[in-house]
Motif scaffolding. Structure first.
Motif, PDB file in Angstrom:
ATOM      1  N   TYR A  84       0.805  -1.212   0.000  1.00 48.35           N
ATOM      2  CA  TYR A  84       0.000   0.000   0.000  1.00 48.35           C
ATOM      3  C   TYR A  84       0.842   1.268   0.000  1.00 48.35           C
ATOM      4  CZ  TYR A  84      -3.469  -3.458   1.390  1.00 48.35           C
ATOM      5  OH  TYR A  84      -4.272  -4.571   1.440  1.00 48.35           O
ATOM      6  N   CYS A  85       1.903   1.310   0.816  1.00 50.17           N
ATOM      7  CA  CYS A  85       2.670   2.562   0.945  1.00 50.17           C
ATOM      8  C   CYS A  85       4.140   2.425   0.543  1.00 50.17           C
ATOM      9  CB  CYS A  85       2.583   3.095   2.369  1.00 50.17           C
ATOM     10  SG  CYS A  85       3.483   2.089   3.586  1.00 50.17           S
ATOM     11  N   GLY A  86       4.652   1.204   0.423  1.00 52.58           N
ATOM     12  CA  GLY A  86       6.039   1.015   0.007  1.00 52.58           C
ATOM     13  C   GLY A  86       7.055   0.966   1.136  1.00 52.58           C
ATOM     14  N   ARG A  87       6.587   1.091   2.383  1.00 52.11           N
ATOM     15  CA  ARG A  87       7.517   0.984   3.515  1.00 52.11           C
ATOM     16  C   ARG A  87       7.782  -0.479   3.857  1.00 52.11           C
ATOM     17  NH1 ARG A  87       4.648   5.087   7.633  1.00 52.11           N
ATOM     18  NH2 ARG A  87       2.915   3.928   6.797  1.00 52.11           N
ATOM     19  N   LYS A  88       8.607  -0.698   4.880  1.00 49.93           N
ATOM     20  CA  LYS A  88       8.950  -2.063   5.313  1.00 49.93           C
ATOM     21  C   LYS A  88       7.705  -2.759   5.860  1.00 49.93           C
ATOM     22  CE  LYS A  88      12.354  -4.429   8.248  1.00 49.93           C
ATOM     23  NZ  LYS A  88      11.732  -5.654   8.386  1.00 49.93           N
ATOM     24  N   ALA A  89       7.447  -3.957   5.358  1.00 50.62           N
ATOM     25  CA  ALA A  89       6.258  -4.719   5.765  1.00 50.62           C
ATOM     26  C   ALA A  89       6.597  -5.678   6.888  1.00 50.62           C
ATOM     27  CB  ALA A  89       5.711  -5.486   4.571  1.00 50.62           C
ATOM     28  N   HIS A 118      -3.520  -1.790   9.932  1.00 47.22           N
ATOM     29  CA  HIS A 118      -4.456  -1.336  10.966  1.00 47.22           C
ATOM     30  C   HIS A 118      -5.486  -0.362  10.372  1.00 47.22           C
ATOM     31  CE1 HIS A 118      -5.867  -0.551  14.990  1.00 47.22           C
ATOM     32  NE2 HIS A 118      -5.763   0.754  14.760  1.00 47.22           N
ATOM     33  N   ARG A 119      -5.015   0.580   9.543  1.00 44.78           N
ATOM     34  CA  ARG A 119      -5.926   1.562   8.939  1.00 44.78           C
ATOM     35  C   ARG A 119      -6.911   0.913   7.979  1.00 44.78           C
ATOM     36  NH1 ARG A 119      -3.591   6.390   5.938  1.00 44.78           N
ATOM     37  NH2 ARG A 119      -5.774   6.786   5.503  1.00 44.78           N
ATOM     38  N   LYS A 120      -6.435  -0.050   7.218  1.00 36.57           N
ATOM     39  CA  LYS A 120      -7.301  -0.703   6.234  1.00 36.57           C
ATOM     40  C   LYS A 120      -8.348  -1.566   6.924  1.00 36.57           C
ATOM     41  CE  LYS A 120      -7.392  -3.794   2.327  1.00 36.57           C
ATOM     42  NZ  LYS A 120      -8.109  -4.862   2.977  1.00 36.57           N
ATOM     43  N   ALA A 121      -7.938  -2.278   7.957  1.00 34.75           N
ATOM     44  CA  ALA A 121      -8.838  -3.156   8.726  1.00 34.75           C
ATOM     45  C   ALA A 121      -9.628  -4.057   7.781  1.00 34.75           C
ATOM     46  CB  ALA A 121      -9.736  -2.329   9.639  1.00 34.75           C
ATOM     47  N   ASP A 122     -10.967  -3.987   7.835  1.00 32.21           N
ATOM     48  CA  ASP A 122     -11.786  -4.858   6.970  1.00 32.21           C
ATOM     49  C   ASP A 122     -12.498  -4.056   5.886  1.00 32.21           C
ATOM     50  OD1 ASP A 122     -13.625  -3.545   8.544  1.00 32.21           O
ATOM     51  OD2 ASP A 122     -14.908  -5.298   8.839  1.00 32.21           O
ATOM     52  N   LYS A 123     -11.815  -3.021   5.392  1.00 31.45           N
ATOM     53  CA  LYS A 123     -12.417  -2.168   4.362  1.00 31.45           C
ATOM     54  C   LYS A 123     -11.889  -2.550   2.982  1.00 31.45           C
ATOM     55  CE  LYS A 123     -12.774   1.744   7.522  1.00 31.45           C
ATOM     56  NZ  LYS A 123     -12.125   1.146   8.679  1.00 31.45           N
ATOM     57  N   PHE A 124     -12.671  -2.176   1.964  1.00 31.79           N
ATOM     58  CA  PHE A 124     -12.217  -2.312   0.587  1.00 31.79           C
ATOM     59  C   PHE A 124     -11.308  -1.129   0.260  1.00 31.79           C
ATOM     60  CE2 PHE A 124     -16.340  -4.643   0.165  1.00 31.79           C
ATOM     61  CZ  PHE A 124     -15.805  -5.864  -0.192  1.00 31.79           C
ATOM     62  N   ASP A 126     -11.290   0.866  -2.327  1.00 31.65           N
ATOM     63  CA  ASP A 126     -11.987   2.047  -2.840  1.00 31.65           C
ATOM     64  C   ASP A 126     -12.708   2.827  -1.733  1.00 31.65           C
ATOM     65  OD1 ASP A 126     -13.871   0.067  -2.510  1.00 31.65           O
ATOM     66  OD2 ASP A 126     -14.872   0.386  -4.439  1.00 31.65           O
ATOM     67  N   GLU A 127     -13.024   2.186  -0.623  1.00 29.37           N
ATOM     68  CA  GLU A 127     -13.625   2.884   0.513  1.00 29.37           C
ATOM     69  C   GLU A 127     -12.632   3.844   1.141  1.00 29.37           C
ATOM     70  OE1 GLU A 127     -15.339   0.183   3.390  1.00 29.37           O
ATOM     71  OE2 GLU A 127     -16.229  -1.030   1.805  1.00 29.37           O
ATOM     72  N   LEU A 128     -11.344   3.514   1.039  1.00 24.83           N
ATOM     73  CA  LEU A 128     -10.291   4.358   1.608  1.00 24.83           C
ATOM     74  C   LEU A 128      -9.653   5.268   0.565  1.00 24.83           C
ATOM     75  CD1 LEU A 128      -8.544   1.531   3.648  1.00 24.83           C
ATOM     76  CD2 LEU A 128      -9.842   3.433   4.620  1.00 24.83           C
ATOM     77  N   GLY A 129      -9.945   5.017  -0.699  1.00 28.07           N
ATOM     78  CA  GLY A 129      -9.302   5.777  -1.767  1.00 28.07           C
ATOM     79  C   GLY A 129      -7.873   5.322  -2.019  1.00 28.07           C
ATOM     80  N   TRP A 130      -7.561   4.095  -1.650  1.00 25.87           N
ATOM     81  CA  TRP A 130      -6.214   3.541  -1.811  1.00 25.87           C
ATOM     82  C   TRP A 130      -6.098   2.773  -3.115  1.00 25.87           C
ATOM     83  CZ3 TRP A 130      -4.403   0.924   3.394  1.00 25.87           C
ATOM     84  CH2 TRP A 130      -4.329   1.888   4.397  1.00 25.87           C
TER      85      TRP A 130
END
Length: 166
Positions: A84-89, A118-124, A126-130
């Motif tokens: 999602y963001c490119g940082r260390k997973a 944590h931010r994504k949780a159980d969302k899709f 497109d709900e987050l705009g990611w």
């Protein structure tokens, strides 16, 4: 430690303890010793640490079309980089959450950092705009059979690994 079949075909990598037990039980033989010359000591003997061992008997490896999905293999596929963001997973995440019908398959799982997971949780998404930075897919190639493996292990492994990486 790299484990070879009796035919010198790479099978997997092993922890030192397991490799030594196979050699001591005469189920495997040492092909190359550790380049550093390290020794293991028991009460009465010393043993050189192996780097590559070979099974004394050939074992048939069933051909599987799909690489098994494990945390270690997923992190290796994604190079420990958050999808999602490119940082260390540090964790894994289902793109389509399992609670909303997503499957636990290669095409639906990515490595993720803890904050994104944590931010994504159980969302899709497109709900987050990611958007995903990568497209999750099934890894291909015979070297993925070495699920515990590190293709950049001991340099003595190269003659046995060369045909897998091709």
């Amino acid at each position: 430690m790299l484990l070879l079949n009796a035919s010198f075909e790479p099978l997997t990598t092993l922890p030192l303890r397991r490799a030594v037990l196979l050699v001591l039980r005469e189920k495997a033989e040492v092909v190359h010793k550790d380049g550093a010359g390290e020794l293991l000591h028991s009460a009465t003997r010393s043993y050189e640490v192996p780097s590559v061992i070979r099974l004394r008997r050939y074992i048939s490896v069933p051909y599987t079309r799909r690489v098994p999905l494990t945390r270690m293999a997923l992190m290796r596929r994604d190079r420990h980089i958050c999808g999602y963001c490119g940082r260390k997973a540090e964790t894994i995440d289902h793109v389509i959450p399992r609670s909303r019908g997503g499957a636990h398959v290669w095409e639906n799982v990515v490595a993720a950092c803890k904050p994104c997971n944590h931010r994504k949780a159980d969302k899709f998404l497109d709900e987050l705009g990611w958007e995903l930075q990568v497209t999750p897919k099934v890894p291909k190639g015979p070297h993925w059979r070495l699920i515990n493996g590190d293709l950049h292990g001991d340099p003595q492994w190269e003659p046995y690994m060369a045909h897998l990486a091709a």
